[in-house]
Write an enzyme that holds these catalytic residues in place. Structure first.
Site, PDB file in Angstrom:
ATOM      1  N   GLU A 141       0.846  -1.205   0.000  1.00  0.00           N
ATOM      2  CA  GLU A 141       0.000   0.000   0.000  1.00  0.00           C
ATOM      3  C   GLU A 141       0.875   1.247   0.000  1.00  0.00           C
ATOM      4  O   GLU A 141       1.994   1.222   0.517  1.00  0.00           O
ATOM      5  CB  GLU A 141      -0.856   0.013   1.271  1.00  0.00           C
ATOM      6  CG  GLU A 141      -2.342  -0.167   1.077  1.00  0.00           C
ATOM      7  CD  GLU A 141      -3.062   0.976   0.397  1.00  0.00           C
ATOM      8  OE1 GLU A 141      -2.525   1.567  -0.556  1.00  0.00           O
ATOM      9  OE2 GLU A 141      -4.190   1.271   0.814  1.00  0.00           O
ATOM     10  N   ASP A 142       0.333   2.333  -0.539  1.00  0.00           N
ATOM     11  CA  ASP A 142       1.087   3.579  -0.508  1.00  0.00           C
ATOM     12  C   ASP A 142       1.077   4.199   0.888  1.00  0.00           C
ATOM     13  O   ASP A 142       2.103   4.592   1.419  1.00  0.00           O
ATOM     14  CB  ASP A 142       0.522   4.565  -1.550  1.00  0.00           C
ATOM     15  CG  ASP A 142      -1.000   4.738  -1.462  1.00  0.00           C
ATOM     16  OD1 ASP A 142      -1.645   4.113  -0.587  1.00  0.00           O
ATOM     17  OD2 ASP A 142      -1.556   5.495  -2.278  1.00  0.00           O
ATOM     18  N   ASP A 196      -3.835   5.667   6.618  1.00  0.00           N
ATOM     19  CA  ASP A 196      -4.285   6.882   7.307  1.00  0.00           C
ATOM     20  C   ASP A 196      -5.306   6.475   8.376  1.00  0.00           C
ATOM     21  O   ASP A 196      -4.946   6.157   9.498  1.00  0.00           O
ATOM     22  CB  ASP A 196      -4.866   7.842   6.267  1.00  0.00           C
ATOM     23  CG  ASP A 196      -5.282   9.190   6.841  1.00  0.00           C
ATOM     24  OD1 ASP A 196      -4.842   9.519   7.948  1.00  0.00           O
ATOM     25  OD2 ASP A 196      -6.043   9.912   6.176  1.00  0.00           O
ATOM     26  N   PHE A 237      -1.495  16.161   4.090  1.00  0.00           N
ATOM     27  CA  PHE A 237      -1.842  15.501   2.835  1.00  0.00           C
ATOM     28  C   PHE A 237      -0.618  15.504   1.925  1.00  0.00           C
ATOM     29  O   PHE A 237      -0.051  16.545   1.618  1.00  0.00           O
ATOM     30  CB  PHE A 237      -3.011  16.198   2.142  1.00  0.00           C
ATOM     31  CG  PHE A 237      -3.542  15.395   0.990  1.00  0.00           C
ATOM     32  CD1 PHE A 237      -4.375  14.316   1.206  1.00  0.00           C
ATOM     33  CD2 PHE A 237      -3.170  15.701  -0.302  1.00  0.00           C
ATOM     34  CE1 PHE A 237      -4.845  13.548   0.151  1.00  0.00           C
ATOM     35  CE2 PHE A 237      -3.637  14.940  -1.377  1.00  0.00           C
ATOM     36  CZ  PHE A 237      -4.470  13.864  -1.143  1.00  0.00           C
ATOM     37  N   ARG A 292       1.362  12.115  -9.353  1.00  0.00           N
ATOM     38  CA  ARG A 292       1.829  10.739  -9.125  1.00  0.00           C
ATOM     39  C   ARG A 292       3.261  10.527  -9.608  1.00  0.00           C
ATOM     40  O   ARG A 292       3.962   9.649  -9.127  1.00  0.00           O
ATOM     41  CB  ARG A 292       0.926   9.732  -9.865  1.00  0.00           C
ATOM     42  CG  ARG A 292      -0.472   9.597  -9.297  1.00  0.00           C
ATOM     43  CD  ARG A 292      -1.125   8.343  -9.877  1.00  0.00           C
ATOM     44  NE  ARG A 292      -2.571   8.367  -9.744  1.00  0.00           N
ATOM     45  CZ  ARG A 292      -3.252   7.976  -8.668  1.00  0.00           C
ATOM     46  NH1 ARG A 292      -2.608   7.547  -7.614  1.00  0.00           N
ATOM     47  NH2 ARG A 292      -4.566   8.021  -8.642  1.00  0.00           N
TER      48      ARG A 292
HETATM   49  P1  5GP Z   1      -7.260   5.152   4.831  1.00  0.00           P
HETATM   50  O1  5GP Z   1      -8.363   4.244   4.409  1.00  0.00           O
HETATM   51  O2  5GP Z   1      -6.183   4.456   5.666  1.00  0.00           O
HETATM   52  O3  5GP Z   1      -7.782   6.385   5.516  1.00  0.00           O
HETATM   53  O4  5GP Z   1      -6.578   5.725   3.554  1.00  0.00           O
HETATM   54  C1  5GP Z   1      -5.883   4.946   2.686  1.00  0.00           C
HETATM   55  C2  5GP Z   1      -5.936   5.513   1.301  1.00  0.00           C
HETATM   56  O5  5GP Z   1      -6.265   6.899   1.300  1.00  0.00           O
HETATM   57  C3  5GP Z   1      -4.587   5.416   0.658  1.00  0.00           C
HETATM   58  O6  5GP Z   1      -4.443   4.243  -0.073  1.00  0.00           O
HETATM   59  C4  5GP Z   1      -4.560   6.650  -0.230  1.00  0.00           C
HETATM   60  O7  5GP Z   1      -5.126   6.327  -1.475  1.00  0.00           O
HETATM   61  C5  5GP Z   1      -5.447   7.632   0.455  1.00  0.00           C
HETATM   62  N1  5GP Z   1      -4.682   8.601   1.261  1.00  0.00           N
HETATM   63  C6  5GP Z   1      -4.592   8.699   2.615  1.00  0.00           C
HETATM   64  N2  5GP Z   1      -3.816   9.714   2.988  1.00  0.00           N
HETATM   65  C7  5GP Z   1      -3.395  10.298   1.843  1.00  0.00           C
HETATM   66  C8  5GP Z   1      -2.526  11.402   1.564  1.00  0.00           C
HETATM   67  O8  5GP Z   1      -1.970  12.088   2.434  1.00  0.00           O
HETATM   68  N3  5GP Z   1      -2.322  11.684   0.246  1.00  0.00           N
HETATM   69  C9  5GP Z   1      -2.892  10.962  -0.769  1.00  0.00           C
HETATM   70  N4  5GP Z   1      -2.599  11.328  -2.012  1.00  0.00           N
HETATM   71  N5  5GP Z   1      -3.705   9.922  -0.545  1.00  0.00           N
HETATM   72  C10 5GP Z   1      -3.946   9.586   0.751  1.00  0.00           C
END
Ligand code: 5GP
Length: 179
Positions: free
Chosen positions: A103-104, A107, A156, A169
Site C-alpha cells: 500500500e502507498d 491513514d 496531505f 503521481r
Molecule cells: P485510509 O483508508 O487508511 O484512511 O486511507 C488509505 C488511502 O487513502 C490510501 O491508499 C490513499 O489512497 C489515500 N490517502 C490517505 N492519505 C493520503 C494522503 O496524504 N495523500 C494521498 N494522495 N492519498 C492519501
C-alpha cells in the site's frame, strides 16, 4: 472559466528521492530475510502503490509474483469517506500463498482493514502488509502495517504514486500539499 491549478509553491518536499530509495532497499532486505527463500505474492493496491511496488519488488528480489487490485476510497478529495470499494479484483487466487499487500499510505486504516478482511477469507498461507507511509494521527481502526517505510505527520502528501485528483503521481519524492 479558468481551471484552478495548484502552483508549485503549494508543494513542499517531505521525503527526498534518495531517502525514499535508501529506505526501500532496507525494507526489501528485511522482507526477504523474513521470508527466506519462499515465493511471495505481492499484491499492489492501485493506483497509489504502483511506483513503490516497482521499486520494492526489485529490492526484495528472489521469487516474487506481482498481482494488483484497485480500490477507491477518496473520490478525488483529501479526506477519506470511509467507503471502500474494490474496483478491480485480483485475477488469480491467493489460496495457499504467502501474500504481501503493498500500500502507498495508511491513514484511518479503513482501506487496509477492509482489504485484509476480504483477502483473508481467500485462504492465503500468510497475509502481511507493507505500507510506504503511515499517518498514525487519524487511525480509526486498530491496525498496524507489518512493514512501514516512514511514519509521517498528519498532512496531505502527494508524489511517488500518490495523487491529488490524479495529479503529481509522477514526482520522484513525497511532498506535502497545502491547499
Ligand atoms: P485510509 O483508508 O487508511 O484512511 O486511507 C488509505 C488511502 O487513502 C490510501 O491508499 C490513499 O489512497 C489515500 N490517502 C490517505 N492519505 C493520503 C494522503 O496524504 N495523500 C494521498 N494522495 N492519498 C492519501
Amino acid at each position: 472559466m479558468r481551471e484552478e491549478r495548484p502552483t508549485r509553491d503549494q508543494l513542499r518536499v517531505l521525503i527526498p528521492e534518495e531517502r525514499l530509495q535508501a529506505r526501500i532497499k532496507e525494507l526489501g532486505a528485511q522482507i526477504r530475510a523474513d521470508y527466506g527463500d519462499r515465493p511471495i505474492t505481492c499484491v499492489g493496491v492501485l493506483k497509489g502503490s504502483f511506483m513503490f511496488m516497482a521499486d520494492l519488488v526489485r529490492a526484495i528480489g528472489g521469487d516474487i509474483r506481482c498481482e494488483f487490485l484497485a480500490v477507491s476510497s477518496y473520490h478525488g478529495g483529501t479526506r477519506s469517506t470511509g467507503v471502500v470499494r474494490i474496483t478491480e479484483d485480483l485475477r488469480t487466487p491467493i489460496e495457499g500463498q504467502d501474500t504481501l499487500v503493498i500500500e502507498d499510505i495508511i491513514d484511518t486504516g479503513l482501506t487496509l482493514d477492509y482489504l485484509l478482511r476480504s483477502l483473508q477469507v481467500r485462504g492465503p498461507a500468510s497475509l502481511k502488509t507493507c505500507c510506504l507511509l503511515d499517518k498514525p494521527a487519524h487511525r480509526e481502526v486498530a491496525l498496524d502495517s507489518d512493514y512501514v517505510g516512514f511514519s509521517i505527520p498528519d498532512e496531505f502528501v502527494v508524489g511517488y504514486g500518490l495523487d491529488l485528483a490524479e495529479r503529481y503521481r509522477n514526482l520522484p519524492h513525497i511532498a506535502v500539499y497545502t491547499p
